[in-house]
Design a protein around this motif. Structure first.
Motif, PDB file in Angstrom:
ATOM      1  N   ALA A   3      -6.849  11.579  10.389  1.00 32.68           N
ATOM      2  CA  ALA A   3      -7.949  11.428   9.346  1.00 32.68           C
ATOM      3  C   ALA A   3      -7.363  10.662   8.111  1.00 32.68           C
ATOM      4  N   LEU A   4      -8.529  10.312   7.180  1.00 27.52           N
ATOM      5  CA  LEU A   4      -8.076   9.337   6.341  1.00 27.52           C
ATOM      6  C   LEU A   4      -8.750  10.204   4.985  1.00 27.52           C
ATOM      7  N   SER A   5      -8.361   9.863   3.850  1.00 28.38           N
ATOM      8  CA  SER A   5      -8.680  10.613   2.819  1.00 28.38           C
ATOM      9  C   SER A   5      -9.806   9.802   2.005  1.00 28.38           C
ATOM     10  N   TYR A   6     -10.287  10.519   0.817  1.00 33.25           N
ATOM     11  CA  TYR A   6     -11.039   9.958  -0.068  1.00 33.25           C
ATOM     12  C   TYR A   6     -10.418   8.346  -0.466  1.00 33.25           C
ATOM     13  N   ARG A   7     -11.291   7.578  -1.167  1.00 38.21           N
ATOM     14  CA  ARG A   7     -10.544   6.387  -1.568  1.00 38.21           C
ATOM     15  C   ARG A   7     -10.298   6.414  -3.313  1.00 38.21           C
ATOM     16  N   ALA A   8      -9.394   6.282  -3.832  1.00 38.42           N
ATOM     17  CA  ALA A   8      -8.930   6.449  -5.084  1.00 38.42           C
ATOM     18  C   ALA A   8      -9.236   4.716  -5.480  1.00 38.42           C
ATOM     19  N   ASP A   9      -9.244   4.530  -7.029  1.00 36.95           N
ATOM     20  CA  ASP A   9      -9.348   3.264  -7.301  1.00 36.95           C
ATOM     21  C   ASP A   9      -8.680   2.090  -6.525  1.00 36.95           C
ATOM     22  N   VAL A  10      -9.450   1.038  -6.297  1.00 39.70           N
ATOM     23  CA  VAL A  10      -8.946   0.143  -5.142  1.00 39.70           C
ATOM     24  C   VAL A  10      -8.136  -1.035  -5.768  1.00 39.70           C
ATOM     25  N   ARG A  11      -8.478  -0.837  -7.216  1.00 36.75           N
ATOM     26  CA  ARG A  11      -7.919  -2.172  -7.843  1.00 36.75           C
ATOM     27  C   ARG A  11      -6.366  -2.431  -7.797  1.00 36.75           C
ATOM     28  N   ASP A  12      -6.013  -3.612  -8.259  1.00 34.93           N
ATOM     29  CA  ASP A  12      -4.454  -3.769  -8.765  1.00 34.93           C
ATOM     30  C   ASP A  12      -4.747  -3.827 -10.175  1.00 34.93           C
ATOM     31  N   LEU A  13      -3.741  -3.316 -10.742  1.00 37.17           N
ATOM     32  CA  LEU A  13      -3.860  -3.167 -12.131  1.00 37.17           C
ATOM     33  C   LEU A  13      -2.774  -4.026 -12.890  1.00 37.17           C
ATOM     34  N   ILE A  14      -2.897  -4.793 -14.150  1.00 40.92           N
ATOM     35  CA  ILE A  14      -1.876  -5.690 -14.613  1.00 40.92           C
ATOM     36  C   ILE A  14      -1.339  -4.652 -16.009  1.00 40.92           C
ATOM     37  N   LEU A  15       0.009  -4.293 -15.994  1.00 38.66           N
ATOM     38  CA  LEU A  15       0.433  -3.568 -17.196  1.00 38.66           C
ATOM     39  C   LEU A  15       1.181  -4.363 -17.963  1.00 38.66           C
ATOM     40  N   ILE A  16       0.907  -4.521 -19.223  1.00 35.74           N
ATOM     41  CA  ILE A  16       1.476  -5.590 -20.090  1.00 35.74           C
ATOM     42  C   ILE A  16       2.568  -4.893 -21.327  1.00 35.74           C
ATOM     43  N   ASN A  17       3.506  -5.472 -21.437  1.00 38.27           N
ATOM     44  CA  ASN A  17       4.331  -5.156 -22.535  1.00 38.27           C
ATOM     45  C   ASN A  17       3.407  -5.305 -23.868  1.00 38.27           C
ATOM     46  N   LYS A  18       3.097  -4.447 -24.687  1.00 39.83           N
ATOM     47  CA  LYS A  18       1.995  -4.594 -25.759  1.00 39.83           C
ATOM     48  C   LYS A  18       2.416  -5.849 -26.616  1.00 39.83           C
ATOM     49  N   ASP A  19       3.761  -6.071 -26.682  1.00 40.26           N
ATOM     50  CA  ASP A  19       4.249  -7.101 -27.505  1.00 40.26           C
ATOM     51  C   ASP A  19       3.900  -8.656 -27.036  1.00 40.26           C
ATOM     52  N   LYS A  20       3.815  -8.701 -25.494  1.00 46.55           N
ATOM     53  CA  LYS A  20       3.487  -9.805 -24.863  1.00 46.55           C
ATOM     54  C   LYS A  20       1.863 -10.288 -24.596  1.00 46.55           C
TER      55      LYS A  20
END
Length: 295
Positions: free
Chosen positions: A90-107
């Motif tokens: 079995a395969l599940s539902y698909r969550a958000d497929v994207r890659d995210l970039i998480l940035i230090n807010k000072d940068k």
């Protein structure tokens, strides 16, 4: 039912999700945590680890030995060839497929690609991500990182790195507070995700017909069809988790299939891109691979 799983917070979330689904069907289960090669060796990048399936092999060994009845994996971690005697039930539902970039807010720098300045450091051990980052923002400096999702996030939070790149699905499932960071969402058709990204897979023994029958209600047919195209392309390209290959397939309301693929010979090589739409899955993976190899 005994469910085999890795011990990371995300892996346990996935196993508990399946456990809750089974309970709704009236099936009681318990979890068995199994350490894999990928969990034990944290100092090497994925491309340095031996062979394929370094997040699955030990769990599959327990499955074949009959110590567990099923295993829950991230589909993107799974080799395209199933070990003799095992199958995806079995395969599940698909969550958000994207890659995210998480940035230090000072940068974070407004007006720059991905809100990152030239020379900014970004953590990822994925050759696929490195190749596409290099193409879309050549000024970035990629840095290998390993560890679970919170560990990797901390690298950017602490300022050790300017940013990290992670799969949106894991962050979505762990419901982590990201309010202290700048989050950039590249589109999945531009920054192409890994084959099977955002999907959980339930693996069983082929001969465990009763278990397989009980898991039928958990299978998402559309997700199965689209990820089958993605993983067929990976298989035809003879690649594993460390291959710099992104493939995303979606089905529209009429039933047509649309595929986006991005491939590089190495993390440092130019990215070749293919977009293809067909009314049927038949021969679609082969056509995409042919176009990738020709381009």
């Amino acid at each position: 039912m005994i469910i085999g799983t890795r011990g990371s917070r995300l892996a346990l979330w996935q196993a508990h999700f399946v456990q809750a689904q089974l309970k709704e069907l009236g099936i009681e289960s318990e979890l068995k945590i199994i350490k894999t090669q990928g969990d034990k060796i944290q100092h090497l990048g994925f491309d340095k680890l031996e062979g394929k399936g370094f997040f699955t092999k030990e769990i599959e060994d327990h499955l074949l030995a009959g110590d567990i009845d099923m295993a829950v994996h991230s589909l993107k971690d799974m080799p395209t060839e199933q070990p003799e005697g095992l199958t995806l039930a079995a395969l599940s539902y698909r969550a958000d497929v994207r890659d995210l970039i998480l940035i230090n807010k000072d940068k974070a720098v407004e007006g720059k690609p991905f809100k990152l300045a030239d020379g900014a450091t970004i953590g990822t051990s994925s050759n696929r991500r490195k190749a596409q980052l290099k193409e879309l923002h050549p000024g970035l400096v990629t840095v290998d990182i390993r560890g679970n999702v919170p560990t990797r996030l901390e690298k950017a939070r602490s300022g050790e790195l300017d940013a990290v790149m992670l799969a949106a699905a894991g962050l979505e499932r762990l419901e982590l507070d990201l309010s202290d960071m700048v989050v950039v969402y590249p589109h999945q058709k531009e920054f192409v995700p890994a084959p099977g990204q955002g999907v959980m897979a339930i693996q069983t023994r082929k001969d465990a017909m009763e278990v397989r029958k009980q898991l039928i209600p958990l299978h998402n047919v559309t997700v199965g069809e689209c990820t089958n195209v993605e993983r067929s392309i990976l298989n035809l390209m003879e690649g594993g988790c460390s291959m710099p290959l992104g493939v995303y397939c979606e089905q529209d309301q009429v039933g047509n299939y649309h595929v986006w693929a991005a491939y590089a010979d190495s993390a440092e090589s130019p990215v070749k891109r293919v977009q293809m739409s067909r009314s049927t899955r038949a021969g679609l993976a082969e056509e995409v691979v042919e176009a990738l190899r020709a381009s």
